[in-house]
Motif scaffolding. Structure first.
Motif, mmCIF file in Angstrom:
data_model
loop_
_atom_site.group_PDB
_atom_site.id
_atom_site.type_symbol
_atom_site.label_atom_id
_atom_site.label_comp_id
_atom_site.label_asym_id
_atom_site.label_seq_id
_atom_site.Cartn_x
_atom_site.Cartn_y
_atom_site.Cartn_z
ATOM 1 N N UNK A 1 0.807 -1.121 -0.133
ATOM 2 C CA UNK A 1 -0.266 0.230 -0.304
ATOM 3 C C UNK A 1 0.992 1.375 0.356
ATOM 4 N N UNK A 2 0.610 2.548 -0.419
ATOM 5 C CA UNK A 2 1.086 3.305 -0.674
ATOM 6 C C UNK A 2 0.613 4.310 0.113
ATOM 7 N N UNK B 1 0.057 -8.955 0.886
ATOM 8 C CA UNK B 1 0.130 -7.562 0.165
ATOM 9 C C UNK B 1 0.157 -6.720 1.789
ATOM 10 N N UNK B 2 1.615 -5.571 2.287
ATOM 11 C CA UNK B 2 1.585 -4.621 2.533
ATOM 12 C C UNK B 2 0.851 -3.627 3.207
ATOM 13 N N UNK B 3 0.757 -3.340 4.344
ATOM 14 C CA UNK B 3 0.078 -2.562 5.208
ATOM 15 C C UNK B 3 -0.014 -1.768 5.855
ATOM 16 N N UNK B 4 0.112 -0.275 6.018
ATOM 17 C CA UNK B 4 1.062 0.018 7.377
ATOM 18 C C UNK B 4 -1.154 0.364 8.053
ATOM 19 N N UNK B 5 -0.342 0.627 9.494
ATOM 20 C CA UNK B 5 -1.247 1.058 10.812
ATOM 21 C C UNK B 5 -0.478 1.704 11.463
ATOM 22 N N UNK C 1 -8.207 -4.513 -0.794
ATOM 23 C CA UNK C 1 -9.379 -3.276 -1.292
ATOM 24 C C UNK C 1 -9.339 -1.930 0.216
ATOM 25 N N UNK C 2 -9.681 -2.509 0.913
ATOM 26 C CA UNK C 2 -9.422 -1.125 2.301
ATOM 27 C C UNK C 2 -7.959 -0.619 2.225
ATOM 28 N N UNK C 3 -7.078 -1.199 2.033
ATOM 29 C CA UNK C 3 -5.630 -0.417 2.103
ATOM 30 C C UNK C 3 -5.134 0.030 0.869
ATOM 31 N N UNK C 4 -5.986 -0.061 -0.269
ATOM 32 C CA UNK C 4 -5.315 1.060 -1.327
ATOM 33 C C UNK C 4 -5.896 2.203 -0.873
ATOM 34 N N UNK C 5 -6.884 2.929 -0.315
ATOM 35 C CA UNK C 5 -7.223 3.604 0.140
ATOM 36 C C UNK C 5 -5.797 4.625 1.266
ATOM 37 N N UNK C 6 -5.019 3.764 1.497
ATOM 38 C CA UNK C 6 -3.769 4.400 2.621
ATOM 39 C C UNK C 6 -3.657 3.905 3.895
ATOM 40 N N UNK C 7 -3.609 4.695 4.611
ATOM 41 C CA UNK C 7 -3.308 4.157 5.837
ATOM 42 C C UNK C 7 -4.735 3.535 7.271
ATOM 43 N N UNK C 8 -3.967 2.526 7.816
ATOM 44 C CA UNK C 8 -5.399 2.274 9.177
ATOM 45 C C UNK C 8 -4.704 3.636 10.248
ATOM 46 N N UNK C 9 -5.621 3.578 10.491
ATOM 47 C CA UNK C 9 -4.919 4.352 11.874
ATOM 48 C C UNK C 9 -6.375 3.666 12.817
ATOM 49 N N UNK C 10 -5.675 4.234 14.310
ATOM 50 C CA UNK C 10 -5.944 3.168 15.166
ATOM 51 C C UNK C 10 -5.936 4.390 16.970
ATOM 52 N N UNK C 11 -6.958 4.414 17.813
ATOM 53 C CA UNK C 11 -6.079 4.588 18.982
ATOM 54 C C UNK C 11 -5.644 3.416 20.245
#
Length: 180
Positions: free
Chosen positions: A13-14, A124-128, A48-58
């Motif tokens: 993911x970018x 695929x690689x995803x960033x959170x 499909x969700x990861x193509x939107x970019x960053x995942x974020x949480x608290x």
């Protein structure tokens, strides 16, 4: 710790900003890499969700208890995907409010997780990004998530349940929070 190149068969993911740039803006940030095996349908949905970019949480802790949401038989930090024009911190606060009913103050970036999802044949690689947050109150909604989300429950926990996603990362963050 493996490094991936642009021509690596694992698609990436970018996220914007880039993970190193986000980390540089926030001082001492825990970095984590994990691989998660999921079925092919789950892989495509996650991609499909990861193509939107960053995942974020608290990571929201109050009186020693951690705030978690329950989805797909797992407990997770409240969070989701950035919306266009949001900073990662703004997105994390919005997602927490939508999923739990609690407004939080973002105190800083706690961790960046690089998560590789695979079904054994494809990956695929995803960033959170996980942000430390202070809850404005502790009263949880009785209707968690938005209408199109499947969040079964939201709760404060004294400890991490066994069926917690990325248990190791959350345990390290919780330990840092409690001993910090």
């Amino acid at each position: 710790m493996s490094q991936h190149s642009e021509d690596d068969p694992v698609t990436r993911s970018k996220p914007d900003p880039a993970p190193d740039a986000l980390a540089a803006d926030h001082g001492d940030v825990l970095r984590s890499e994990n691989t998660f095996e999921i079925d092919t349908e789950g892989l495509e949905s996650a991609r499909a969700r990861a193509e939107r970019g960053w995942g974020v949480g608290v990571l929201a802790v109050h009186d020693g208890q951690i705030l978690l949401v329950h989805h797909d038989d797992q407990w997770l930090l409240p969070g989701g995907m950035l919306e266009p024009g949001e900073t990662p911190g703004e997105g994390a606060a919005r997602e927490t409010r939508e999923e739990t009913g609690i407004d939080v103050r973002i105190d800083g970036l706690a961790a960046i997780a690089e998560q590789t999802f695979t079904d054994g044949d494809d990956a695929f690689v995803f960033h959170f990004a996980v942000f430390d947050a202070t809850p404005g109150d502790t009263v949880l909604t009785d209707d968690p998530g938005l209408a199109d989300e499947v969040i079964d429950d939201v709760a404060w926990h004294d400890s991490l349940p066994e069926n917690t996603f990325d248990h190791g990362l959350y345990a390290r963050l919780l330990d840092d929070e409690r001993n910090g």
